[in-house]
Design an enzyme around this catalytic site. Structure first.
Site, PDB file in Angstrom:
ATOM      1  NE  ARG A   1      -3.180   0.285   3.392  1.00 36.99           N
ATOM      2  CZ  ARG A   1      -2.608   0.585   4.480  1.00 36.99           C
ATOM      3  NH1 ARG A   1      -1.944   1.720   4.583  1.00 36.99           N
ATOM      4  NH2 ARG A   1      -2.705   0.094   5.599  1.00 36.99           N
TER       5      ARG A   1
ATOM      6  CE1 TYR B   1     -16.407  10.231 -17.568  1.00 38.95           C
ATOM      7  CE2 TYR B   1     -15.447  10.696 -15.458  1.00 38.95           C
ATOM      8  CZ  TYR B   1     -16.043  10.010 -16.414  1.00 38.95           C
ATOM      9  OH  TYR B   1     -16.364   8.521 -16.039  1.00 38.95           O
TER      10      TYR B   1
ATOM     11  CG  ASP C   1      -9.092  15.096 -16.675  1.00 39.17           C
ATOM     12  OD1 ASP C   1      -8.613  14.475 -17.441  1.00 39.17           O
ATOM     13  OD2 ASP C   1     -10.248  14.924 -16.509  1.00 39.17           O
TER      14      ASP C   1
ATOM     15  CE  LYS D   1     -11.473   7.249 -20.130  1.00 42.01           C
ATOM     16  NZ  LYS D   1     -11.547   7.126 -18.851  1.00 42.01           N
TER      17      LYS D   1
END
Ligand code: PLP
Length: 918
Positions: free
Chosen positions: A78, A130, A205, A230
């Site tokens: 982690r 978005y 972004d 993406k």
């Protein structure tokens, strides 16, 4: 080996000095320092501080939650994992950033960034973000006490009034925006923010561009994040988010949150993402080049197209200044939401999916998919058109992508071929009716005035009936007795059906009174589900089709028609009459219902513009004076209807068959659509035990005498009888089934065997016909009338082979007629059969499937063919309400069709013009 580096010890870089891109080698007096170019950086995954002990070419996956020891670089995944460190090093390198962090998704990245905020902080965000970003911002607004201002960031000036020197904590930008591709001047806004609110963080972004095309840190942004789901990964096989920044403090703060919440990217996904980034530049180069072609194509057709690569795209100069490419997402407007839905539904190569950045091309409607989480009012306020189609371009061959898109536009009725201009032109949506009509008139005629005449053949089962129920392969072929369907426009808001041969059934309905509320429209891109909508069926039966129980055949035919009409025309609701007639005996096992289903489905799909024909071949004349160019259809009319159209028709014909029969095999409608011959098996003996339908290659058209015994059959009882025999005498029946399977196989082989002479083939088939019939007799499905037909045809001088076809117990028998069989003998045989009260038809088997009368036929030809029914000679039909409606297509054609005698129908239809076939 160099010891692994502790990521926490990476020296801080002054954010004001942009980091240099890594170099191939240390400086040397003999070799100048030359930074690698982007694609080289992508492909070269090297971290000098993390050398692999075995020199592995690919970064190993450290699939380990824990690491042994105390005080080492890694203890718990982690907090840190070697595979992730490799990835983060690589991402930082290609983003020209000092730090990179990788998390479980793009939204997780934004979440980590937003946790920098405190209650009372203000955020300025774009208004075309978005959808998921909006959702998260709304959440922190309502739960985190953060104030969010949505602003049109495409004009930097509109941001200024919202910048507060102390309260503004974050400015969130996206450029180009998704899906409208609006350009935001990241550099100008970052500068304004820094001047007016020095502590505010500018976040970008960058998903739409990826670090290959745009690196906002170089333009003043403080934090950049990407949905690595993406372009960075590129294959839609993982979810990931990456965050890059140059500021140490921000990195420390975000790394702390990631460690605290535990959403760092897992080792396997790190590996996949690392692999994906190696080809980032290569993929995007191809994707961008194709995007430019697609955008230019759509723009050329007159659709409002959003793509920064188009010369008139707003903000293009700004984009060119801050980015080095236009990306691979574009969008366009059709002006009609339903038309957009049809386009999306008709595309094949373009997959319907949310997201983008994959090697495969995608098509979507943001308002019903990715941006559906924004409420419609907000969408409208932000200028997001409901009809917008987003295209995300992949790496497929550009020609295939444009072909597929073009076919979808044709199928959806968005473009139509204009004969005079010899090219496709846009069909304007109904909002601009008049202009639309004008445009259409130049080409194929007004869309709503188009009359469609279609036809489809019946079928005979040549081998394998009954046995097919138990898994044996059956052979079925088209028979040249056909059903014909004519769709004639009306202009009185009514829809009507006329089945002249089934009790002269005629019924009309006000379209507005149909049970539209009971219709669940088929979602974009979806097909009709496997199961019928029983509620809709019940509603039609209880409403528009109430009564008519004494004419069940006409009633179910009307039911199938209305069911398809309601589902296909939920939005358009065209007004027309559908007349169907057939030269096939109904209920004789010759597939009359499937040929009706095919005609009805084709007419409905054509009228509702769910299918369309390809353009005619180039006109042979270039004479500009010719108002109607002569169109030369070089293929003789055959094979003009494309397979995609045929498949669509077949699906709907099957739906109609289900309405008519409950659980049909699908073979009858497939033969009606595709023609020729098909081999079909349920799971069992055929095709290696698998269920399936296969065309019989090389099937040669054969002459058959079909003789209708006129004895009605009870198919269900006959099938049950064979089942019962199988249960009581399994060995006998299994033996017969095996024998029939080998007959079917033998027939398929013979038909496809190029070595076999025509004579040998007919001889082989004759023997197989006799053999198959004997087995059917043993199964108990013959009938004295069928045996009489068999004996008559087999007797001297004829010596022909006959078998029952279909369920038996009555119905039809098929007799193979050799090519050299004398005409006089045939006439005599036919006379004898007629004498015995049978109805014989001489027909060819294995011919064309679905046919559509060419809409490209020069009108004078149609006029000539109509001359057979000069107005004075037409007697009005007896059925009331059948008088032609003013302006309803060509009423003469409809009257002539409905009045033709059964025996002249086929010849009359053939003479109307050129038929186009599957
Ligand atoms: N940002 C943009 C521009 C996006 O399109 C998406 C996803 O579609 C995201 C962020 C969210 O990314 P993810 O789906 O990986 O959480």
């Amino acid at each position: 080996m160099a010891p692994p580096i502790d990521p926490k010890t990476i020296p801080a870089i002054d954010p004001k000095v942009p980091p240099e891109l890594p170099t191939p080698e240390p400086e040397s007096p003999v070799r100048s320092r030359k930074p690698y170019r982007f694609s080289t950086l992508c492909a070269t995954v090297e971290n000098p501080d993390q050398k692999d002990q075995y020199g592995s070419s690919s970064v190993p996956i450290y699939q380990s939650a824990t690491f042994k020891g105390v005080g080492n670089a890694y203890d718990y995944s982690r907090s840190g994992n070697p595979t992730r460190s490799h990835l983060e090093h690589h991402i930082a390198k290609i983003s020209s950033a000092t730090h990179a962090l990788t998390v479980s998704s793009g939204m997780a990245a934004l979440d980590i960034i937003l946790r920098i905020l405190k209650p009372g902080d203000e955020v300025i965000a774009g208004d075309d973000l978005y959808g998921g970003t909006n959702r998260l911002l709304t959440y922190i607004k309502s739960h985190g006490g953060v104030v969010v201002h949505h602003v049109d960031t495409t004009t930097p000036a509109s941001v200024l009034p919202f910048i507060h020197p102390t309260k503004t904590a974050m400015v969130l930008l996206e450029s180009p925006t998704n899906p409208l591709l609006k350009i935001v001047d990241i550099a100008a806004i970052s500068k304004d923010v820094k001047e007016r609110a020095p502590d505010a963080i500018v976040v970008v972004d960058n998903t739409m561009m990826s670090p290959y095309l745009q690196r906002p840190l170089e333009h003043g942004a403080d934090i950049v994040y990407d949905s690595a789901t993406k372009y960075l990964s590129g294959h839609h096989d993982l979810m990931a988010g990456v965050i890059t920044c140059n500021r140490d403090d921000l990195k420390q703060q975000m790394a702390f949150t990631i460690n605290s919440v535990g959403n760092a990217l897992a080792p396997n996904d790190c590996f996949l993402l690392l692999r994906g980034t190696k080809t980032l530049a290569l993929r995007l180069d191809r994707q961008q080049a194709t995007s430019q072609l697609v955008a230019t194509y759509l723009h050329g057709l007159g659709f409002t197209t959003h793509y920064p690569g188009l010369p008139n795209h707003p903000g293009r100069e700004i984009h060119e200044r801050i980015a080095s490419g236009n990306g691979a997402v574009l969008s366009f407007e059709t002006g009609d939401k339903e038309m957009s839905e049809r386009i999306v539904g008709a595309a094949r190569l373009w997959g319907i999916s949310v997201s983008f950045g994959c090697v495969n091309s995608l098509i979507s409607m943001p308002c019903v998919m990715s941006h559906a989480s924004i409420d419609p009012a907000t969408r409208a306020a932000r200028g997001l058109p409901e009809d917008l189609i987003r295209l995300c371009v992949g790496i497929e061959d550009p020609a295939d992508l444009i072909d597929d898109l073009e076919q979808a536009l044709i199928d959806a009725g968005a473009i139509a071929f204009n004969v005079q201009q010899n090219k496709y032109i846009r069909v304007l949506p109904s909002t601009n009716e008049e202009l639309n009509r004008a445009v259409q008139k130049l080409g194929l005629g007004e869309p709503d005035d188009q009359e469609w005449f279609v036809s489809a053949p019946g079928k005979v089962i040549l081998f394998g009936e009954h046995a097919v129920v138990h898994g044996v392969t059956a052979l079925a072929a088209s028979v040249d007795l056909r059903c014909y369907g004519l769709a004639t426009p009306r202009n009185d808001g009514k829809i009507s059906v006329h089945f002249a041969d089934i009790d002269n059934f005629y019924r009309e309905w006000d379209i507005n009174t149909l049970p539209w509320d009971a219709v669940t429209p088929i979602a974009v891109g979806q097909e009709h589900p496997d199961v019928l909508d029983q509620v809709l069926i019940d509603t039609i039966v209880a409403g528009p089709l109430q009564g008519f129980d004494e004419i069940p055949k006409a009633k179910t035919a009307a039911l199938a028609f209305l069911y398809m009409y309601l589902l296909l025309n939920h939005s358009k609701r065209p007004s027309f009459n559908f007349s169907a007639r057939g030269t096939l005996p109904v209920g004789a096992g010759l597939g009359s219902s499937a040929s009706f289903s095919t005609c009805a489905a084709t007419a409905l799909l054509l009228v509702s513009r769910a299918i369309s024909l390809p353009p005619p071949p180039q006109p042979t004349t270039t004479d500009p004076a010719a108002t109607v160019p002569h169109v030369h259809v070089s293929h003789g009319g055959r094979r003009f209807i494309p397979p995609t159209v045929a498949e669509r028709v077949n699906k709907w014909a099957f739906i109609s068959e289900k309405v008519l029969h409950g659980n049909p095999s699908g073979i009858d409608n497939s033969v009606a659509v595709f023609g020729g011959a098909l081999a079909y098996a349920r799971a069992g003996f055929g095709f290696g035990g698998k269920a399936g339908m296969h065309p019989v290659q090389g099937f040669k058209s054969l002459r058959f005498l079909l003789t209708n015994s006129k004895v009605p059959r009870d198919t269900k009882k006959l099938v049950a009888g064979v089942g019962a025999l199988k249960a009581s005498e399994p060995e006998l029946v299994d033996g017969i089934l095996k024998a029939i399977q080998s007959i079917s196989e033998e027939a398929r082989r013979a038909l496809a065997d190029p070595e076999l002479s025509r004579e040998q083939l007919l001889c082989a088939l004759s023997a197989l016909i006799r053999e198959n019939h004997e087995h059917l007799v043993t199964l108990g499905v013959s009938h004295p009338s069928l045996e009489t037909i068999r004996a008559t045809t087999a007797a001297a001088p004829y010596g022909l082979s006959t078998k029952l076809t279909g369920a038996g117990g009555g119905g039809c028998a098929v007799t193979l007629v050799p090519d050299d069989f004398q005409t006089e003998a045939l006439d005599k045989l036919i006379a004898e059969l007629v004498q015995e009260s049978f109805v014989p038809y001489l027909t060819s088997v294995g011919g064309s499937g679905l046919g559509i009368l060419s809409p490209y036929t020069p009108p004078n030809l149609v006029q000539q063919s109509h001359a057979v029914v000069a107005p004075g000679q037409v007697t009005p039909p007896e059925t009331p309400g059948l008088a032609p409606h003013p302006g309803a297509g060509d009423p003469l054609l409809r009257l002539a069709f409905e009045k033709q005698s059964m025996s002249d129908l086929a010849q009359w239809a053939d003479g109307l013009g050129r038929w186009l076939y599957v």
